[in-house]
Design a protein around this motif. Structure first.
Motif, PDB file in Angstrom:
ATOM      1  N   MET A   1       7.985  -4.293 -18.298  1.00 48.10           N
ATOM      2  CA  MET A   1       8.789  -4.423 -17.076  1.00 48.10           C
ATOM      3  C   MET A   1       9.070  -3.069 -16.442  1.00 48.10           C
ATOM      4  N   ALA A   2       9.474  -2.099 -17.275  1.00 50.07           N
ATOM      5  CA  ALA A   2       9.820  -0.780 -16.753  1.00 50.07           C
ATOM      6  C   ALA A   2       8.608  -0.125 -16.083  1.00 50.07           C
ATOM      7  N   ARG A   3       7.429  -0.279 -16.721  1.00 51.41           N
ATOM      8  CA  ARG A   3       6.220   0.312 -16.155  1.00 51.41           C
ATOM      9  C   ARG A   3       5.898  -0.309 -14.804  1.00 51.41           C
ATOM     10  N   MET A   4       6.009  -1.617 -14.715  1.00 58.65           N
ATOM     11  CA  MET A   4       5.676  -2.283 -13.464  1.00 58.65           C
ATOM     12  C   MET A   4       6.644  -1.886 -12.344  1.00 58.65           C
ATOM     13  N   LEU A   5       7.937  -1.807 -12.659  1.00 52.72           N
ATOM     14  CA  LEU A   5       8.898  -1.395 -11.645  1.00 52.72           C
ATOM     15  C   LEU A   5       8.614   0.024 -11.169  1.00 52.72           C
ATOM     16  N   THR A   6       8.199   0.895 -12.094  1.00 54.84           N
ATOM     17  CA  THR A   6       7.860   2.267 -11.718  1.00 54.84           C
ATOM     18  C   THR A   6       6.673   2.293 -10.763  1.00 54.84           C
ATOM     19  N   LEU A   7       5.654   1.478 -11.048  1.00 52.27           N
ATOM     20  CA  LEU A   7       4.486   1.411 -10.163  1.00 52.27           C
ATOM     21  C   LEU A   7       4.874   0.926  -8.777  1.00 52.27           C
ATOM     22  N   PHE A   8       5.748  -0.068  -8.719  1.00 53.00           N
ATOM     23  CA  PHE A   8       6.163  -0.589  -7.420  1.00 53.00           C
ATOM     24  C   PHE A   8       7.044   0.402  -6.658  1.00 53.00           C
ATOM     25  N   VAL A   9       7.842   1.178  -7.381  1.00 52.77           N
ATOM     26  CA  VAL A   9       8.631   2.231  -6.738  1.00 52.77           C
ATOM     27  C   VAL A   9       7.701   3.258  -6.092  1.00 52.77           C
ATOM     28  N   LEU A  10       6.642   3.659  -6.804  1.00 52.39           N
ATOM     29  CA  LEU A  10       5.668   4.600  -6.255  1.00 52.39           C
ATOM     30  C   LEU A  10       4.945   4.011  -5.047  1.00 52.39           C
ATOM     31  N   ALA A  11       4.571   2.733  -5.160  1.00 52.85           N
ATOM     32  CA  ALA A  11       3.903   2.076  -4.039  1.00 52.85           C
ATOM     33  C   ALA A  11       4.805   2.038  -2.809  1.00 52.85           C
ATOM     34  N   HIS A  12       6.075   1.750  -3.031  1.00 47.75           N
ATOM     35  CA  HIS A  12       7.027   1.677  -1.934  1.00 47.75           C
ATOM     36  C   HIS A  12       7.194   3.046  -1.272  1.00 47.75           C
ATOM     37  N   TRP A  13       7.213   4.095  -2.080  1.00 49.17           N
ATOM     38  CA  TRP A  13       7.303   5.449  -1.545  1.00 49.17           C
ATOM     39  C   TRP A  13       6.114   5.757  -0.637  1.00 49.17           C
ATOM     40  N   GLY A  14       4.907   5.469  -1.119  1.00 47.82           N
ATOM     41  CA  GLY A  14       3.723   5.737  -0.322  1.00 47.82           C
ATOM     42  C   GLY A  14       3.657   4.898   0.939  1.00 47.82           C
ATOM     43  N   HIS A  15       4.103   3.657   0.829  1.00 49.12           N
ATOM     44  CA  HIS A  15       4.055   2.754   1.979  1.00 49.12           C
ATOM     45  C   HIS A  15       4.869   3.285   3.155  1.00 49.12           C
ATOM     46  N   HIS A  16       6.043   3.842   2.894  1.00 51.31           N
ATOM     47  CA  HIS A  16       6.945   4.231   3.979  1.00 51.31           C
ATOM     48  C   HIS A  16       6.800   5.681   4.440  1.00 51.31           C
ATOM     49  N   LEU A  17       6.091   6.508   3.687  1.00 55.55           N
ATOM     50  CA  LEU A  17       6.114   7.941   3.983  1.00 55.55           C
ATOM     51  C   LEU A  17       5.617   8.276   5.385  1.00 55.55           C
ATOM     52  N   LEU A  18       4.449   7.736   5.768  1.00 57.55           N
ATOM     53  CA  LEU A  18       3.872   8.113   7.070  1.00 57.55           C
ATOM     54  C   LEU A  18       4.704   7.604   8.242  1.00 57.55           C
ATOM     55  N   SER A  19       5.253   6.402   8.119  1.00 57.07           N
ATOM     56  CA  SER A  19       6.085   5.882   9.208  1.00 57.07           C
ATOM     57  C   SER A  19       7.427   6.606   9.273  1.00 57.07           C
ATOM     58  N   SER A  20       7.931   7.064   8.127  1.00 60.66           N
ATOM     59  CA  SER A  20       9.218   7.769   8.114  1.00 60.66           C
ATOM     60  C   SER A  20       9.114   9.161   8.726  1.00 60.66           C
ATOM     61  N   ILE A  21       7.914   9.676   8.809  1.00 58.22           N
ATOM     62  CA  ILE A  21       7.711  11.007   9.379  1.00 58.22           C
ATOM     63  C   ILE A  21       7.800  10.982  10.906  1.00 58.22           C
ATOM     64  N   ILE A  22       7.626   9.814  11.507  1.00 55.97           N
ATOM     65  CA  ILE A  22       7.564   9.730  12.975  1.00 55.97           C
ATOM     66  C   ILE A  22       8.859  10.198  13.655  1.00 55.97           C
ATOM     67  N   PRO A  23      10.039   9.614  13.343  1.00 56.72           N
ATOM     68  CA  PRO A  23      11.249  10.014  14.083  1.00 56.72           C
ATOM     69  C   PRO A  23      11.572  11.508  14.037  1.00 56.72           C
ATOM     70  N   PRO A  24      11.476  12.178  12.873  1.00 56.64           N
ATOM     71  CA  PRO A  24      11.793  13.610  12.870  1.00 56.64           C
ATOM     72  C   PRO A  24      10.845  14.449  13.737  1.00 56.64           C
ATOM     73  N   LEU A  25       9.630  13.944  13.971  1.00 60.20           N
ATOM     74  CA  LEU A  25       8.646  14.703  14.744  1.00 60.20           C
ATOM     75  C   LEU A  25       8.686  14.410  16.241  1.00 60.20           C
ATOM     76  N   LEU A  26       9.533  13.481  16.662  1.00 55.91           N
ATOM     77  CA  LEU A  26       9.550  13.108  18.075  1.00 55.91           C
ATOM     78  C   LEU A  26       9.825  14.286  19.016  1.00 55.91           C
ATOM     79  N   PRO A  27      10.734  15.222  18.687  1.00 58.91           N
ATOM     80  CA  PRO A  27      10.904  16.370  19.594  1.00 58.91           C
ATOM     81  C   PRO A  27       9.617  17.185  19.768  1.00 58.91           C
ATOM     82  N   TYR A  28       8.861  17.376  18.686  1.00 57.29           N
ATOM     83  CA  TYR A  28       7.593  18.107  18.764  1.00 57.29           C
ATOM     84  C   TYR A  28       6.566  17.337  19.601  1.00 57.29           C
TER      85      TYR A  28
END
Length: 398
Positions: A1-28
């Motif tokens: 269980m712990a291993r699977m939750l860790t994998l999903f946490v990593l997947a969730h991190w990767g899923h949101h990273l590129l979209s989360s970068i958009i708002p901070p870059l809007l001034p640029y």
């Protein structure tokens, strides 16, 4: 269980990273393409609307063809389009890439939430979903720092390209590892519908009253996320235009939102397992409006920090608690489909509202736009709670 939750946490991190970068870059990006606030906000809206709409077919597909492949597209696929967005030669080309980034991301949440919840016994679902939320929060937390650092050193385009390349590889690795973990990692354990969440009044799931109650709680959770996400999308522009801060500092300011959200997801899931997801949704929904309104009163970076921390705590409370309520009140056969509807509304809705808030900012200023947003959210939450109270008082059975 712990291993699977860790994998999903990593997947969730990767899923949101590129979209989360958009708002901070809007001034640029605004300076690069010489566009206004509304057009800059439209870039984020292009992503969020496509992201929201794509949740509907993705949720349906996840219930029928499996979830592992959709998670791969939601991580590596999103990253590829993020890289292309960073290479965009014009504003309109970037709009197209933002749409595709959203389309490919639509399958992740309807696929991952049922899988995560199936890894634990029913009474610990909220905790598991809260742990999964850490991945998204960490991504959102790191994105402003990554964006600010790379944009300052190498230019704003590098903030898309370099993290994107890393996430493409991460998604492929996770796809393989999840597959090697066995069928339980990519298929949901067949469990009956188990409504565990205490509510203002219990109604039989599947009945007309039960469906109206489910819809009402979904409205509270969705509206809270839509109004908060649409408000914080303008945090960096707000810091530059109203608070007079540099673009570099402004790009890092959303860090505070996600710092506030980091402990909120797991804590909210844990508490919901004990007091009920419905009650947690009501409290967070009623508080969200006044906190958004406080953004209209901010006059400095220092006064913005506690407000942004609170907004982060609220939005990352609403996310896992909404998922928990839906999972506890839907059957396995249509769970991803209902989650797809919820994600379509909560993610796509913020895209439309971002356009509206951007329009209000250009016409009336940041203060008025945030005040209107906060007041409207409070009205929606109060109206929903009143409906639930009336349903209980009249003893509605459908």
């Amino acid at each position: 269980m712990a291993r699977m939750l860790t994998l999903f946490v990593l997947a969730h991190w990767g899923h949101h990273l590129l979209s989360s970068i958009i708002p901070p870059l809007l001034p640029y990006i605004r300076d690069e393409f010489e566009i206004g606030v509304t057009q800059a906000g439209a870039l984020f809206s292009a992503f969020t609307i496509a992201y929201g709409v794509s949740q509907l077919p993705a949720g349906w597909l996840a219930d029928r063809i499996g979830r592992r492949a959709l998670i791969l597209l939601g991580v590596s696929g999103v990253a590829i389009w993020g890289i292309l967005a960073g290479l965009s030669p014009t504003y309109w080309v970037m709009i197209v890439f933002m749409v595709m980034l959203g389309v490919f991301g639509g399958g992740y949440h309807p696929s991952s939430a049922p899988l995560v919840s199936s890894q634990v016994e029913a009474k610990r679902r909220g905790w598991a979903l809260g742990i999964h939320q850490i991945g998204g929060t960490t991504s959102n937390l790191s994105a402003p720092l990554i964006a600010a650092g790379l944009a300052t050193l190498l230019g704003w385009r590098s903030a898309f390209v370099i993290p994107g390349a890393v996430v493409v590889v991460l998604g492929i690795v996770l796809y393989v590892l999840i597959g090697r973990s066995g069928p339980q990692a990519s298929q949901v354990v067949k469990t009956p519908m188990t409504p565990m969440t205490p509510n203002l009044a219990e109604a039989k799931p599947g009945s007309r009253a039960g469906l109206s109650r489910l819809a009402t709680y979904m409205i509270i959770g969705t509206a809270g996320q839509v109004f908060i996400l649409s408000t914080i999308a303008f945090a960096s522009l707000f810091a530059v235009d109203r608070l007079g801060q540099s673009e570099g500092l402004a790009a890092a300011l959303p860090f505070m939102v996600y710092l506030g959200g980091m402990p909120a997801g797991p804590l909210a899931g844990y508490v919901s397992d004990r007091v009920g997801a419905g009650r947690m949704l009501i409290v967070a929904g009623l508080v969200a409006g006044p906190v958004i309104y406080l953004m209209s009163l901010v006059t400095s970076v220092w006064t913005s920090i506690p407000v942004l921390l609170a907004l982060g705590a609220l939005v990352f409370t609403l996310m896992p608690v909404s998922e928990l309520y839906i999972i506890n009140h839907t059957g396995e056969a249509n769970r991803s489909t209902v989650l797809g509807i919820y994600y379509a509304a909560s993610r796509g809705g913020s895209g439309f509202l971002t356009l509206g808030i951007g329009y209000l900012i250009e016409r009336a200023g940041f203060g008025s736009a945030f005040a209107i947003a906060g007041s409207t959210m409070l009205a929606i939450a109060a109206g929903s709670v009143l409906f639930l109270w009336l349903q209980r008082r009249t003893g509605s059975t459908g």
